[in-house]
Every structure is written in C-alpha cells, then in structure tokens.
Design an enzyme around this catalytic site. Sequence first.
Site, PDB file in Angstrom:
ATOM      1  N   SER A 219     -22.896  44.521  18.732  1.00 41.98           N
ATOM      2  CA  SER A 219     -22.452  43.260  18.133  1.00 41.98           C
ATOM      3  C   SER A 219     -23.310  42.904  16.920  1.00 41.98           C
ATOM      4  O   SER A 219     -22.974  42.006  16.160  1.00 41.98           O
ATOM      5  CB  SER A 219     -22.499  42.137  19.165  1.00 41.98           C
ATOM      6  N   CYS A 220     -24.437  43.609  16.733  1.00 39.48           N
ATOM      7  CA  CYS A 220     -25.260  43.410  15.540  1.00 39.48           C
ATOM      8  C   CYS A 220     -24.488  43.849  14.297  1.00 39.48           C
ATOM      9  O   CYS A 220     -23.589  44.680  14.382  1.00 39.48           O
ATOM     10  CB  CYS A 220     -26.539  44.243  15.615  1.00 39.48           C
ATOM     11  N   VAL A 221     -24.888  43.295  13.154  1.00 40.50           N
ATOM     12  CA  VAL A 221     -24.249  43.702  11.902  1.00 40.50           C
ATOM     13  C   VAL A 221     -25.313  44.277  10.968  1.00 40.50           C
ATOM     14  O   VAL A 221     -26.397  43.711  10.825  1.00 40.50           O
ATOM     15  CB  VAL A 221     -23.548  42.507  11.218  1.00 40.50           C
TER      16      VAL A 221
ATOM     17  N   GLY B 219     -20.758  44.530  14.304  1.00 42.49           N
ATOM     18  CA  GLY B 219     -20.049  43.344  14.788  1.00 42.49           C
ATOM     19  C   GLY B 219     -18.956  43.673  15.792  1.00 42.49           C
ATOM     20  O   GLY B 219     -17.935  43.008  15.854  1.00 42.49           O
TER      21      GLY B 219
ATOM     22  N   ASP C 212     -26.958  45.078  22.521  1.00 39.90           N
ATOM     23  CA  ASP C 212     -26.833  44.015  21.506  1.00 39.90           C
ATOM     24  C   ASP C 212     -26.344  42.657  22.013  1.00 39.90           C
ATOM     25  O   ASP C 212     -27.007  41.648  21.800  1.00 39.90           O
ATOM     26  CB  ASP C 212     -25.865  44.448  20.396  1.00 39.90           C
TER      27      ASP C 212
END
Lengths: 162, 208
Positions: free
Chosen positions: A31-33, A95, B156
């Site tokens: 989910s990190c960008v 993301g 994440d």
Amino acid sequence: MNEEEIVTSVGIGEYKIAHNPTILRAMGLGSCVGVFLFDEKIKVSGLAHILLPDSPNDPKKRSSKYADVALREMIREMEEEGCKGENLKAKIAGGAQMFDFMDNEMLKIGERNIRSVRSILDDENIPIIAEDVGENYGRTMEAYTSDERVHLRCGNNGEKWI
Amino acid sequence: MLDWKRLDDFYIDAFKELGNIGAGHAGSSLSELTGKDIKIAVPQVKILEIGDVGEEVGEDVIVAGNITSVKDDVGEINGYLYTFFPEEGALRIIDILMGMDMGTTEEIDEMGRSAISEVSNILASSFCDACADFLDIVLLPDPPLFCNDMSSALIDPILASVAEDEEVVVAFLTRFECEEFGFDCYLVFFPKSGGLEKLLGLLEEMHG
C-alpha cells in the site's frame, strides 16, 4: 543494462536523492507509494517511499512516513541541489490494496496514499508522466537515475518498465 | 512512547517462553490434524523496528500466510498477528494437509489457500492459547485473511495502521519439521495503540 549497478535502498518512510548514475530502489511496495522525481536537465533525482497520506496536525508527529512531509522536504532538497521546480517530473508506483477485507481505514490506505501524492504533486505543478498504481499486488520499484526509466517487479505478476 | 531499547533479556526470555508454549500447542494440533509427527522448534524471538520486518524475512521473498486481527476481551491489548511461510514451505504445507506426496503442489489454488489458512489459524490460536496460559489474558482472533505476495508488500497496510503509535513488533521465527521436510515459519505480532507496553507490563507482573 550497462549502467553502474550501484543500488541505493530507500526504506519505508525514507527518501533519497541521487546526483550520479545509480539505481534507487524501494523494495516491496504494497500500500506504500514510491514517488520518483527527476530533473532531466541537471540529472538530479529522488525517490520517496511513502507509508501514510497527510500528516496529522501535530509537529511532534512530523515525519517522512507521511506523503506531504516526504514530498515537500524532498522537493526542497532537490531545489537546493539546483533543480528547478518547473523542470521536475514524476513517476509513481504502488498504492495497492493487499487484502480483500479489512477494516475500512486499512482497506483504503493504498488509495488514500495515491490520492494524497497526486494532490501534493498537483499543488507543486509537477506532472506525473508515468504510473503503475492500485491493483492488489506488491511491486519492487527501481529507478535508474541515468535515464529516468523505472523498472517494476510485481511479485507473482511479472515485470515492466514505466 | 515506549523506549523499546530497554527491552532486555528478561523480556526476550519471557517472549521465548511464551513462544515455546505456543509452539507446543501448535505442534500437537498439527500432528493431530495431519496424522504425521510434526515438530515445531523452540522459536527465536526478535524485537524488530517495524520498518525492518521485510528485511528480516528477505524483502523480495514471496510468502503465503494469513493476517488476523486480535484483541483481548477488555479492549486493552490489540494488534495484528501475521503468520507466514516462504512460498516453498507453503506448497509443502498443502502437500502435507492434502495427504499428497512431498513436492506435488506447484501453485496455490483455492484448496491450497484453505490449507494454509487452516495452519495459520492453528498457529494464531496457539499464540492466543499461550497468552492465556502464560499471561492470563484472553486474546480473540478475527477470521484470518489469506495473503500471497512479497513479504514486505504485505506488511505495508499493517504498518500503516500501527505506525502512528508503535515502533516495534515481536517476531517469532521457528521451523516446522516432519519426517520428509522442514521449513521456516514466521509469526509476527504487531501491537497497536500501546498494546506492547501493556503486554510487557503483564510479563513483569506475572514472571518478573
């Protein structure tokens, strides 16, 4: 590839700026960008590995884990290195939504990160010239600073260049 | 915020004991389920900064496993339990559970997902049982969510959810051993909202 294969790892919540040919790598973006910014004219670039969208309104919690803090600090440092705001361009990846069912906040975190990154770059008038975002798989992002190409390795989902 | 660097050997040993009780529970449940003699080694315990979990596993390693949200009955301790296996181990788990020859399974289909979820479920409940035995707290797991991707990518969204108020996780690393095969297994507890501090308080109170 005949670039010098020097890899600089950019961990979660960090950003790194490069002046020389190198590979800036953000491993396993879920989910990190990953936001790669570059100035083609003077060959200075930076990669941010963003964990969370906008920072809370509390100076003590100011950290480059947050999209707004990371991007604004990275842009400022790049400008100190001689980059011109109007020459900066962006490529973004990540993301993803890693799980089907989660409580709401967690379900939407990838999407919220992307939205936050887009709005900050828009504010700064930095165009996003390539992207690979969303979906449900992880990505390892490698930005080649010599020619601004970005390689993505997508877990079980192959690889691509953007 | 907790100063996690003060976590000395006392806590590591206490967590190890907790892990050992959990591994014992899990080993007997799995042996019972599969009809094979499955041993789970005494876990190593590592307290890791949250950003380093991926690196510990090998950031690009494809894993399969489950994520379960857990909370106690009085709402003081909560967090996420993440149980996973590097993919090769996950494939062998499917072989074992489906009663197939070792090396048969090559990809994780719907049936494989349930096999892995079953094993993850056993591990998560064993962890909760161990907390009950050792710390006298009731931890209730939510139904697990299956995952299969790069280890660091899967972490994440959990990091995003705990990172505002926690800095460290408690990782239990162990190995499954049965007659034909052995493989690594990870169980990582991501405490949320001060949960770790309360857990440490309990360790002190009960075993200090």
